[in-house]
Design a protein around this motif. Structure first.
Motif: not given
Length: 219
Positions: A69-73, A97-102
């Protein structure tokens, strides 16, 4: 004789294609990377065997979710490559590992040195890659699913849900490299000339400068 010759040719082609598909084969049991040596040939120099420890083959960085959530994308990639695990040197494999915010996006990018295979840990992702014939191969994948991105082709992952998602990615390279298309073109150092970008994307100079300003690394 003809059948024997055909088998020989096919075997040779298989060996050649196998060697081209991943990093070069290793020539010893282990070659733990000495990350402090600046000179490279095709990989890192080997540290002295007497100084090798179990820590050279161990990494805990993929255990916990990243702060996407702290990233631009709205996505965060945590790599487990030779730079994090020196023991991977010459072994031809790595993970991320790739984490995705909503709503998070892992934007269109390529890995010039590796094919990638992803396994969804949590959530649902819209994924796809584009062939050199400009055909989009895309699918929605969910927890437990696997999808493959061929080496060098542009691909992406998008979390369209209102909950976080996560995936593990494996590569047939110790250091696959990543080129994000937008950042590569609009945030290069030195800058790609505006007249190149305006003509390539059929947009004006003001639009180019706006995109460049948004993609500049945060200080």
């Amino acid at each position: 004789m003809a059948v024997s010759s055909l088998v020989t040719i096919l075997s040779f082609l298989f060996l050649v294609s196998s060697n081209l598909a991943a990093d070069s084969d290793m020539l010893q049991d282990i070659c733990v990377a000495d990350l402090n040596v600046g000179v490279r040939v095709n990989g890192f120099a080997c540290k002295p065997a007497a100084t090798v420890t179990e820590a050279d083959f161990f990494f805990q960085g993929l255990a916990k979710p990243g702060a996407a959530t702290n990233t631009t994308m709205g996505s965060l990639v945590t790599a487990a490559n030779v730079e994090k695990i020196p023991g991977l040197n010459t072994l031809g494999v790595s993970m991320s590992r790739v984490d995705y915010a909503p709503g998070g996006l892992n934007p269109p990018h390529t890995h010039p040195r590796a094919t990638e295979i992803v396994f969804v840990l949590e959530g649902t992702l819209d994924v796809g890659f584009i062939t050199t014939a400009n055909k989009l191969i895309a699918k929605t994948i969910t927890k437990g699913d696997v999808f493959v991105f061929p080496r060098g082709l542009v691909h992406f992952q998008k979390n369209n849900a209102d909950v976080p998602a996560a995936a593990l990615a494996a590569f047939n390279s110790q250091l696959p490299g990543t080129q994000s298309l937008a950042a590569t073109l609009f945030a290069a150092t030195p800058s790609v000339p505006d007249h190149v970008l305006t003509k390539a994307f059929q947009i004006g100079t003001k639009e180019v400068e706006k995109i460049k300003s948004r993609l500049q690394p945060k200080k």
